[in-house]
Structure formats: C-alpha cells, structure tokens
Design an enzyme around this catalytic site. Structure first.
Site, PDB file in Angstrom:
ATOM      1  N   ASP A 407       0.858  -1.187   0.000  1.00  9.45           N
ATOM      2  CA  ASP A 407       0.000   0.000   0.000  1.00  9.45           C
ATOM      3  C   ASP A 407       0.897   1.242   0.000  1.00  9.45           C
ATOM      4  O   ASP A 407       2.116   1.128   0.185  1.00  9.45           O
ATOM      5  CB  ASP A 407      -0.867  -0.066   1.268  1.00  9.45           C
ATOM      6  CG  ASP A 407      -1.887   1.040   1.344  1.00  9.45           C
ATOM      7  OD1 ASP A 407      -2.235   1.615   0.288  1.00  9.45           O
ATOM      8  OD2 ASP A 407      -2.351   1.333   2.466  1.00  9.45           O
ATOM      9  N   GLU A 410       2.713   4.946  -3.931  1.00 12.98           N
ATOM     10  CA  GLU A 410       2.691   5.925  -5.049  1.00 12.98           C
ATOM     11  C   GLU A 410       4.019   6.685  -5.178  1.00 12.98           C
ATOM     12  O   GLU A 410       4.345   7.017  -6.310  1.00 12.98           O
ATOM     13  CB  GLU A 410       1.520   6.893  -4.851  1.00 12.98           C
ATOM     14  CG  GLU A 410       0.169   6.241  -5.068  1.00 12.98           C
ATOM     15  CD  GLU A 410      -0.231   5.266  -3.956  1.00 12.98           C
ATOM     16  OE1 GLU A 410       0.227   5.479  -2.825  1.00 12.98           O
ATOM     17  OE2 GLU A 410      -0.970   4.315  -4.232  1.00 12.98           O
ATOM     18  N   ASP A 485      -8.854   3.594  -2.596  1.00 13.01           N
ATOM     19  CA  ASP A 485      -9.848   4.003  -1.598  1.00 13.01           C
ATOM     20  C   ASP A 485     -11.114   4.578  -2.211  1.00 13.01           C
ATOM     21  O   ASP A 485     -11.287   5.796  -2.320  1.00 13.01           O
ATOM     22  CB  ASP A 485      -9.221   5.026  -0.645  1.00 13.01           C
ATOM     23  CG  ASP A 485      -8.087   4.425   0.157  1.00 13.01           C
ATOM     24  OD1 ASP A 485      -8.012   3.177   0.226  1.00 13.01           O
ATOM     25  OD2 ASP A 485      -7.282   5.193   0.704  1.00 13.01           O
TER      26      ASP A 485
HETATM   27  O1  MIG Z   1      -3.769   6.046   4.680  1.00 15.68           O
HETATM   28  O2  MIG Z   1      -3.519   0.794   5.701  1.00 15.68           O
HETATM   29  O3  MIG Z   1      -5.810   2.111   0.339  1.00 15.68           O
HETATM   30  O4  MIG Z   1      -6.747  -0.100   1.708  1.00 15.68           O
HETATM   31  O5  MIG Z   1      -6.731  -0.011   4.524  1.00 15.68           O
HETATM   32  C1  MIG Z   1      -4.535   4.918   4.537  1.00 15.68           C
HETATM   33  C2  MIG Z   1      -4.679   1.539   5.844  1.00 15.68           C
HETATM   34  C3  MIG Z   1      -3.640   3.732   4.313  1.00 15.68           C
HETATM   35  C4  MIG Z   1      -4.886   2.995   2.370  1.00 15.68           C
HETATM   36  C5  MIG Z   1      -5.319   1.777   1.628  1.00 15.68           C
HETATM   37  C6  MIG Z   1      -6.334   1.033   2.424  1.00 15.68           C
HETATM   38  C7  MIG Z   1      -5.756   0.647   3.753  1.00 15.68           C
HETATM   39  C8  MIG Z   1      -5.279   1.891   4.503  1.00 15.68           C
HETATM   40  N1  MIG Z   1      -4.315   2.623   3.668  1.00 15.68           N
END
Ligand code: MIG
Length: 799
Positions: A407, A410, A485
């Site tokens: 996650d 980016e 998200d």
């Molecule tokens: O700032 O890890 O897209 O699936 O549950 C949020 C917490 C960070 C974004 C991800 C989401 C995940 C969440 N993450």
C-alpha cells in the site's frame, strides 16, 4: 558585465527535412537537417516502435515496462522511397514517413485503408526549468473514432472528448472523473472503421493524453521530459491489440494459486488475534466460502514494517497456522515508509547500506506516513530490491504468511502539498540515475516487484501472491492490484465496474475493487449488489476502513447474508472456468473481462456501453447499479444467450429488460458454451473433487469451449504438467455432439464429469459415448437432463 536575464522562448520546435536514412536490421534511422533522429523499429509485423531524439544522440535504451520475454520478429520488412516519403511495409502494415518533416501515416497492408496519421506529429518544447524537452505528439482523429484503455481512469469506457494525466496519486475517496488516481498506464486503443490499434507511450515522466478534448479532431499526448518513445500496435481486432500490448509489457510470470481466486476478507483493521479468529470462525459457521484474511497496518509494532505488535499478536506463527488449518491464508500489509528509529533493525540496516532515497543536495528524503517520520528505500536500485526481498524471509518462511499487500507505494506522503516526494529526490533507476520526476510513476511498481521477488523466493515451492495499489505498465507481471480508496455509494459500484474492465483492457486483468466501498458505510442492499459484481472480478475482496461500522457478509442481516453467500458460492463453483480464463490471460494475453466493445467491436452499439461485460469467454454479466431495482435494461451483444437463472434464450443485438430481484442479477451464458463447475467448497482444497460438472448449453451449430487444469499451485505446470481440454459442441435439430480433445500431461484427480444439459430442443432417447451405447436404467437421463460420464470421453452423441 552584460547579464542576459531573458530566456529565449522558442515555443514548439519541429523536425525539419530528412537528410539521411540508414537501415540497421529491424531499425530504420532517419536524421533531419536540425539534428532530430527518428528510429522506427519493426518489433513485429503489427508493432512499430517510434523513438525520437532532438539532440542527435539517444540516451541508453532502458524500460521498466517492456518485458524481456516480449515476442520479436516479423515476416516482411521492405523499405522503399519516392520523391516525398519513405515507405515501410510489413506483413500487416504500411507506414509512410514524410521526407519533409518525419510525419508518419499508417495503413492496413491488406486493404490499404488509413489507420492512424500524424497531424503535427512529433514536436517539442525546450524546458529551461528541468532541462530537456517537453515531448509532444498530435494525431488526427477519425470522425467516428472511439478511444479506450489508459489503465485506471474512473470514467466511462469511451475516453473520447476527455483529457488525462498520468501521475500515480494517493486518491482517498476519489470520485467519478477524478484524475489522476493510483496508476499510470500510458496505453490507449483507438477504434474506427471497424479497425482497432493501440498506442503505448513508454515514458515514465508525467504524461498527458487528450482525446479530441482540446481540438475536436485531434488526439495528442505529451510528457514532461524523456523521449517521445511510443509503440504503435495494430489489430485490427481490439483483443489482438490488447494481447500484443500485454505481450510487450508482460503477462503474469506465474499462474496464481487457485486459492487467490477465492473470496478474500479484509478490513482496516482486524486486531487483536481474537478478533481475527472470530471473523474467520464466523465464515465457517455461516458457511460462507473464504480463502484469505488480511491484516492491515495495526498488526505491526508502531507501524514498523516486518514487526508484530506482540500485545495484539503474541504468537503470530501459531495464529497463522491455526488459520491455515481452517483454510485461511493470512495476508499482511507492507508499506514503503521505514520509521526513523535507530533501534529498529530494518531502519539501521537500510541506513548502513545507503538504501534510502535522498534529496538532490544530499539529505535523506524524509516524509511522514503511518509510522511517523520515515525514510524510503530506493526500490529503483536492484540491490535495494534484493535486500527488500530478503526481508520477507521470516514473515513467509517462518510465520507462514501467504501473501503481501503493498500500500502507499505511489509513494504517498502525508501533510505535504503534492502528497508525494518532491521532484528533486534522486533515484538509481537501475543505473540510469534520475530525479523523482522520472521515477515517480514506477516507484510503486518497483516496490511491488521487490516484494514479489521475496514472496517468490520464500513461498517456493508454492506460488507467490502480492497485491499493489500503485502501478505502471508492466506491473501485471508481478502482482495483482486493487483500485484504492473508493466510497460506499452506488456511483462507486458503477465506477468499480468500469475500472475493472478498463484495467483488463489495459493488460492488467488481476484486478478488483474494495467490495462495498472503503470509505463510508454501505447499506445491505448496496453491499449485496456490489458482491454480485465483485464475484465476477478477477480479484474478489471486501475491504473497508472499518471506522464506519462492520462490513462482513453477515453485517447487514440474514437477507443480505443469504444473497452474499449465494454469490460467493457461485464464484467457487465457477473457479475452474475463471482459472481457465486466467490461463488464457497469462498465456495469450487475452483479458479476463471483456467490455462489450472488445467482445464485438463491429457492432457500433457496443462502443458506448459501460455496464455489461463478458466474464471469461462465455458469460455475460451486468450489475444492478441502483437501489430498489427489480431488474434493469441492458444491452445483449449479438448472438443468442441463455438466461443463467431461467434457461430462457434471448436474441442479442438489442436492449432488453431483464428481471433481477435482490437475490439475482443479470447473467447470461452464450449458446453452445460448456461451463465447467466445481462443487461449492468453503475454501480451495477443502474437498477432494471427484466430479466436475459441465453445464452444456445447446446450440444449433458449433461452439468451442476449453478447460485448463493443473495442480492449482506450485510450478509443475511450467514443466509441462498441465492439460487443456477442448470441447467442440455441435447441435443439429435432433442431435447434440460433444467432442473432447485433451492435450497435456496433467492428470486431474477427479474421475467423472456430470453433464447438465440446458435448452435441449428434443427428448433424449439414446446416448452414445465413444461410439458405444450408454447403458442406463430405464430413464435415459434424469429429469433435469443430466448424466455422468468418464472424464476422458472423446465423443458423446445424444439423440
Ligand atoms: O492512509 O492501511 O488504500 O486499503 O486499509 C490509509 C490503511 C492507508 C490505504 C489503503 C487502504 C488501507 C489503509 N491505507
């Protein structure tokens, strides 16, 4: 002293006339009077690469997108010239290069029709700000032309009239038309006059695409640096274009283990251990199939990657094992940010080895994410990837984690305006050192790649499983992905549907959305309708931020639970069908989901459809997109289709009302199809499967179906231990034939097929199997027209 304070603004610059031409094997080099060099490389008969430099010399040729396994080679290559152009001819294409200005026009070699033509063609602007050029391309658009692809854009299928940017961005609660979001896939498909072609602009800088938005008959694309470097991919079938693009940028390196195609349950966050086990137990108690459960960031100690919060998870190995004994694979999240903490081994080692990204002037790239202030590994350095991959040893080998979820790659940074690294951050870029301007779009891809390397190493002899949020073209070789998200709204269900289709059209089929929506809370109806769609996406996972209430299949009352169970069961029944579709994707680059335009581009009605899609080869699906629906109107593509629920046959090429109460949705099966089905299991491998059903849909005429089989995990299939069953169906007025050709070495453990006949227009009086009369009791076949045969039959004849 004279100071020149004014920069010369030169505006758009253009190649001038060609003064020399050289052929070097498959590459044709054209040099202009003003030092532009154009290389046209014939990659295949239908694939041409165009590469320009404005300085007379090319930089080193390096791409993260193009796979070393890409096919190369052509049947024909001829170059001729006349007074005003060079003429390049291959078996599929004719390409004209204008001597006056290098502009190109591409024609179909067969019927000589014009496919795609430069308008201004290549031009550029010098950039004082960053050095180098803004490189630009404009092409004329045919009046009836439609555009598709471009990876993950939350907009209607047809891109015409819109402008886009590719710059991977953390986009919490994006909406329809938000651009850019999490992925950069600079590949589009043009379609006009029944012919489709693709353009892949392999440039990792920020790129833009304009499809007749700025000027009505012009399509253009440009980048904030790097080279004008694009591949032109001819069809004329759109599925060929996608297959060729996927061949260039790569198919998944492995088949996924079958369990990864099961249902996954996720939430931010399940903790402590007792909560995780409660959730798992409830699936089994309510008999809702589920194969994977996820641990989001709270499993870690202070969000430090590769650690466990020992208060919440005192004995992870034991928990993972207990879950595994009950059929659950544990998947954990790993983010890129490494907490600045001298007592934390991963941080210490990264620092010692000089593996973290640095700013232009030397300091480390410091950014705030979940753990607080962090440094970030430079995943564009092969040595760093190797190090990162080794960090998974304990998680995977020792603790038994079966998959990793990347996650924030980016990369996302909190509390800064651009939500990511500043432009001046330096990257290794596999030895081609550069700034973040160039590396941004591939950072997440390289993280996922490093993670994949680790999972591959330590899961062996099982197959790896990774899921990523950020991606660039080619990431599909390493990992599955989700769309980030989203929000619990009906509009987002619609968007998720188009996103999945578009990703499939862009070479990236292993994709799904957060079912039910990540942000906010769905009601039961929305959740159930989203599950109905989600079970037809290659990756099928419920996920939510969880701070708005529960989002498990039982969270909305028994009515909803029953519908959710019914559809997840359907997915498990269709696993051999989906697995076969995956194999066609991994083997031939055929997308798992097919938008109607990809399925039948010659029917102009398909060009603007968004909701309906083909799942695999033979199943037509259309989600219910709004509350209180008892059904909907949808477009049925040409051909005859069986209503999956009623067996009623409808004729395509028209829009129809289709009933679909809350416990149903519009699903159709192509006539003549043979659909393999497993019995329902609570997880993959729960049961030894000794019989596979074949649902046979009668057709007056011929139809071919296939089924791929292997061990569902491990690498034996790569050594040839797999098999493909091809079923040829032929229906005449009072007879139906099914022939089976099996090739390959794999011997599946099941013994028999249960044949279920649908829509037979005659009553069976006799069945012959492999030329011998089939002996059965008095009743030839049971009332529901089904009977059992040995799995290795070669021909069944029904009269
Ligand atoms: O700032 O890890 O897209 O699936 O549950 C949020 C917490 C960070 C974004 C991800 C989401 C995940 C969440 N993450």
């Amino acid at each position: 002293m004279i100071l020149n304070t004014e920069l010369e603004y030169k505006g758009n610059l253009f190649p001038s006339k060609i003064i020399s031409y050289k052929k070097n094997l498959d590459t044709l080099a054209f040099t202009t009077d003003n030092n532009v060099v154009l290389h046209v490389t014939v990659v295949r008969d239908s694939v041409l690469r165009f590469r320009y430099t404005t300085t007379g010399i090319f930089e080193k040729d390096f791409s993260y997108a193009i796979t070393k396994y890409a096919s190369r080679g052509y049947n024909v290559l001829e170059v001729t010239e006349d007074e005003d152009k060079y003429i390049i001819t291959t078996a599929k294409l004719i390409c004209h290069i204008s001597k006056a200005d290098t502009r190109s026009s591409i024609f179909d070699a067969k019927d000589k029709s014009l496919i795609c033509e430069d308008e201004l063609g290549f031009h550029w602007e010098e950039s004082y700000e960053f050095g180098g050029d803004v490189v630009k391309m404009t092409k004329t658009s045919h009046p009836s032309e439609a555009y598709y692809g471009l990876g993950d854009k939350p907009v209607d299928n047809n891109l015409k009239g819109k402008r886009f940017e590719n710059w991977v961005t953390d986009s919490y609660a994006f909406t329809k038309d938000t651009d850019p979001i999490y992925k950069a896939i600079p590949f589009y498909i043009g379609l006009h006059s029944k012919k489709a072609y693709g353009v892949f602009f392999d440039n990792t800088f920020k790129t833009n695409f304009d499809f007749c938005h700025e000027r009505r008959n012009i399509t253009s694309f440009w980048a904030q640096g790097g080279e004008m470097n694009y591949y032109f991919i001819y069809g004329p079938d759109m599925s060929e274009v996608v297959a060729n693009y996927t061949d260039l940028t790569g198919k998944p390196h492995e088949m996924p283990a079958l369990w990864t195609l099961g249902y996954h349950q996720c939430k931010w966050s399940y903790y402590p251990e007792s909560n995780v086990k409660e959730i798992a137990a409830k699936f089994r108690k309510l008999k809702i199939p589920c194969d994977a459960i996820y641990l989001d960031i709270d499993y870690m100690e202070g969000f430090r990657c590769f650690t466990w919060d020992k208060e919440y998870f005192p004995d992870p190995k034991k928990m993972v094992k207990e879950l595994a004994d009950d059929g659950f694979k544990t998947i954990v999240i790993i983010d890129p940010g490494i907490k600045i903490d001298p007592g934390y081994p991963v941080f210490k080692e990264g620092l010692e080895k000089d593996y973290f990204c640095k700013r232009a002037d030397g300091p480390y790239m410091k950014g705030k994410v979940w753990p607080g202030e962090c440094y970030f590994p430079d995943f564009t350095n092969p040595e760093v990837r190797e190090w990162w991959s080794d960090l998974f040893k304990e998680l995977v080998e020792d603790i038994g984690v079966k998959g990793v979820w990347n996650d924030m790659n980016e990369p996302a940074v909190m509390d800064v305006p651009g939500k990511t690294f500043p432009d001046d951050v330096r990257h290794n870029y596999d030895g081609n050192r550069c700034s973040h301007r160039k590396a941004h779009n591939i950072y997440g891809m390289q993280m996922a790649r490093a993670t994949y390397q680790g999972l591959k190493k330590f899961s062996y002899p099982k197959r790896p499983f990774v899921i990523t949020r950020a991606a660039y073209s080619g990431t599909q070789r390493y990992t599955s992905t989700w769309t980030g998200d989203n929000v619990a709204s009906w509009e987002h269900l619609i968007i998720a549907n188009v996103q999945a289709q578009r990703m499939c059209m862009s070479g990236y089929s292993f994709v799904g959305s957060d079912i039910g929506g990540f942000a906010e809370q769905p009601n039961g109806e929305l959740y159930a309708r989203w599950i109905q769609l989600g079970v037809f996406h290659p990756f099928c996972r419920t996920h939510s931020s969880g701070d708005h209430g529960d989002q498990e299949p039982w969270a909305f009352g028994t009515n909803v639970t029953d519908v959710v169970r019914k559809f997840i069961e359907l997915r498990y029944q269709l696993l051999p069908y989906l697995y076969t579709a995956f194999w066609r994707y991994a083997n031939e680059g055929i997308p798992i989901l097919k938008s109607l335009v990809l399925y039948d581009q010659n029917d102009p009605h398909t060009h603007y459809r968004n909701d309906e899609f083909i799942f695999g080869e033979k199943i037509l699906v259309c989600p219910i997109n709004e509350p209180n629906a008892k059904g909907r109107r949808m477009y049925i593509p040409r051909g005859n289709w069986y209503n999956f629920w009623t067996d009623e046959v409808v004729e395509g090429g028209q829009e129809l009302w289709v009933d679909a109460d809350f416990d149903s949705m519009p699903i159709f099966v192509k006539e003549g199809a043979i659909i393999p089905k497993y019995p329902v299991q609570q997880y993959v491998g729960e049961k030894t499967i000794d019989e596979v059903s074949l649902d046979v849909y009668y057709k007056l005429g011929k139809e071919t179906s296939q089924v791929f089989e292997d061990a569902h995990d491990g690498y034996d299939y790569i050594k040839g231990r797999y098999s493909v069953r091809i079923f040829n169906l032929l229906g005449v007025e009072t007879e139906l034939y099914i022939q089976q050709h099996k090739s390959g070495k794999y011997i599946a453990p099941f013994e028999t097929f249960k044949i279920n006949l649908h829509g037979l227009p005659f009553k069976i009086s006799k069945i012959t199997i492999d030329k011998e009369d089939f002996i059965f009791d008095d009743v030839k076949v049971n009332d529901s027209n089904s009977f059992v045969v040995n799995k290795d039959f070669t021909e069944i004849q029904m009269m």
